[in-house]
Design a protein around this motif. Sequence first.
Motif, PDB file in Angstrom:
ATOM      1  N   SER A  49      -4.185  77.353 -10.345  1.00 39.49           N
ATOM      2  CA  SER A  49      -4.565  75.947 -10.544  1.00 39.49           C
ATOM      3  C   SER A  49      -3.516  75.006  -9.981  1.00 39.49           C
ATOM      4  O   SER A  49      -3.841  74.040  -9.287  1.00 39.49           O
ATOM      5  CB  SER A  49      -4.765  75.671 -12.039  1.00 39.49           C
ATOM      6  OG  SER A  49      -5.858  76.409 -12.538  1.00 39.49           O
ATOM      7  N   VAL A  50      -2.257  75.258 -10.273  1.00 43.15           N
ATOM      8  CA  VAL A  50      -1.193  74.407  -9.753  1.00 43.15           C
ATOM      9  C   VAL A  50      -1.066  74.587  -8.238  1.00 43.15           C
ATOM     10  O   VAL A  50      -0.877  73.622  -7.493  1.00 43.15           O
ATOM     11  CB  VAL A  50       0.150  74.717 -10.446  1.00 43.15           C
ATOM     12  CG1 VAL A  50       1.287  73.903  -9.813  1.00 43.15           C
ATOM     13  CG2 VAL A  50       0.060  74.411 -11.937  1.00 43.15           C
ATOM     14  N   THR A  52      -3.262  75.196  -5.959  1.00 46.26           N
ATOM     15  CA  THR A  52      -4.298  74.575  -5.122  1.00 46.26           C
ATOM     16  C   THR A  52      -3.947  73.143  -4.748  1.00 46.26           C
ATOM     17  O   THR A  52      -4.521  72.585  -3.808  1.00 46.26           O
ATOM     18  CB  THR A  52      -5.665  74.584  -5.836  1.00 46.26           C
ATOM     19  OG1 THR A  52      -5.542  73.927  -7.110  1.00 46.26           O
ATOM     20  CG2 THR A  52      -6.159  76.004  -6.043  1.00 46.26           C
ATOM     21  N   ARG A  53      -2.985  72.548  -5.448  1.00 43.89           N
ATOM     22  CA  ARG A  53      -2.614  71.169  -5.146  1.00 43.89           C
ATOM     23  C   ARG A  53      -1.823  71.083  -3.848  1.00 43.89           C
ATOM     24  O   ARG A  53      -1.760  70.025  -3.230  1.00 43.89           O
ATOM     25  CB  ARG A  53      -1.820  70.589  -6.318  1.00 43.89           C
ATOM     26  CG  ARG A  53      -2.649  70.556  -7.589  1.00 43.89           C
ATOM     27  CD  ARG A  53      -1.817  70.293  -8.827  1.00 43.89           C
ATOM     28  NE  ARG A  53      -1.294  68.934  -8.861  1.00 43.89           N
ATOM     29  CZ  ARG A  53      -0.655  68.423  -9.917  1.00 43.89           C
ATOM     30  NH1 ARG A  53      -0.480  69.164 -10.996  1.00 43.89           N
ATOM     31  NH2 ARG A  53      -0.200  67.185  -9.885  1.00 43.89           N
ATOM     32  N   PHE A  54      -1.200  72.190  -3.454  1.00 45.51           N
ATOM     33  CA  PHE A  54      -0.461  72.226  -2.187  1.00 45.51           C
ATOM     34  C   PHE A  54      -0.373  73.697  -1.763  1.00 45.51           C
ATOM     35  O   PHE A  54       0.656  74.337  -1.932  1.00 45.51           O
ATOM     36  CB  PHE A  54       0.923  71.631  -2.369  1.00 45.51           C
ATOM     37  CG  PHE A  54       1.673  71.407  -1.081  1.00 45.51           C
ATOM     38  CD1 PHE A  54       1.099  71.674   0.166  1.00 45.51           C
ATOM     39  CD2 PHE A  54       2.969  70.911  -1.101  1.00 45.51           C
ATOM     40  CE1 PHE A  54       1.790  71.471   1.337  1.00 45.51           C
ATOM     41  CE2 PHE A  54       3.676  70.708   0.066  1.00 45.51           C
ATOM     42  CZ  PHE A  54       3.080  70.982   1.291  1.00 45.51           C
ATOM     43  N   MET A 113       6.537  71.613  -7.065  1.00 44.75           N
ATOM     44  CA  MET A 113       5.547  72.635  -7.412  1.00 44.75           C
ATOM     45  C   MET A 113       6.125  73.612  -8.433  1.00 44.75           C
ATOM     46  O   MET A 113       5.455  73.997  -9.400  1.00 44.75           O
ATOM     47  CB  MET A 113       5.096  73.368  -6.150  1.00 44.75           C
ATOM     48  CG  MET A 113       4.363  72.497  -5.151  1.00 44.75           C
ATOM     49  SD  MET A 113       2.758  71.919  -5.771  1.00 44.75           S
ATOM     50  CE  MET A 113       1.791  73.434  -5.619  1.00 44.75           C
ATOM     51  N   GLU A 116       6.267  71.738 -11.790  1.00 49.47           N
ATOM     52  CA  GLU A 116       4.953  71.571 -12.429  1.00 49.47           C
ATOM     53  C   GLU A 116       4.489  72.886 -13.062  1.00 49.47           C
ATOM     54  O   GLU A 116       4.002  72.897 -14.199  1.00 49.47           O
ATOM     55  CB  GLU A 116       3.932  71.066 -11.418  1.00 49.47           C
ATOM     56  CG  GLU A 116       2.505  70.942 -11.951  1.00 49.47           C
ATOM     57  CD  GLU A 116       2.370  69.883 -13.038  1.00 49.47           C
ATOM     58  OE1 GLU A 116       1.332  69.883 -13.730  1.00 49.47           O
ATOM     59  OE2 GLU A 116       3.283  69.051 -13.196  1.00 49.47           O
TER      60      GLU A 116
END
Length: 326
Positions: A49-50, A52-54, A113, A116
């Motif tokens: 999930s985290v 996929t943000r980058f 990243m 987070e």
Amino acid sequence: MNTSINEPQAVSNPVTRNAIFIVATIAQDSEHLETVRAWCEDVEGLVRSVGTRFPASGLSCVCGFGSDAWDRLFGQPRPMQLHPFKAIGSGERIAVSTPGDLLLHIRADEMDMCFELATQLISKLGDAVTVIDEVHGFRYFDQRAIIGFVDGTENPTGREAEDYTVIGDEDQTFAGGSYVLVQKYLHDMNAWNALTVEQQEKVIGRSKFANIELDEDVKPTNSHSALTTVEENGRELKIIRDNMPFGRPGMGEFGTYFVGYARTPSIIETMLENMFVGRPAGNYDRLLDFSRAVTGTLFFVPSVTLLESLASCKPVETESVQASPV
């Protein structure tokens, strides 16, 4: 335990620019132990999930458990070679043994990243864990340690990396897993920088700028590279080092966070025996005149599939049998 697919965790992923290392202890009561077990099922989902943000950041997380924690959380069966790390050495040169139930090794090219993902993983655990050590590491120039030498040069790659780090048929229940030993080293940079480059090269056993191993007739037997080379029947036994520099210049803190992944912890423990005791005894690693180990803990890293299935595992409670009065 479902071990039909033994996909390893991200043990041999490429080196990233940043990392966060978290070592925590786990509360003893049954409610908090259940929280940690349930969390095991969420780890990979949180990474995805985290991430996929980058996607280009190379975000990953390796999760490991200490020996005592494994017994409290999951009971039998247990990994064959998982045990508490025992201190090695004596006097001023000791590879210390320090507490640790849970290890998170989080990697990405961007620190935000890593930050987070660490935040999400730890918040899910809540007060079930107490973080006792957290280190934020960074890549230093061209993968050099704080002391200026390239780190991890001899790491195996590709299929060879898997052969040296991933458990196979020797412990089928835990196939796909690995062992990892972590240590935090602090360096006396004033003393180190007082050496000439040639003197530093003899301590490490490699050239500083070209990163070429010194010839055998030049390299001292107490150099770091000489004593961390372990052979069996003429074959070198390797580990994956994913060391990271860290530090706080304003506090005068400069260090290396050592991370060693292996198929068996005995290889890493032999390396540390050579370093801290010597090969032969007394011929210790000269680097230890400038570097001090302040933590040391061994963990087992389950395969991805096993990690998820651990949510439903717990020790079998045995009822005590009271003898009948005579």
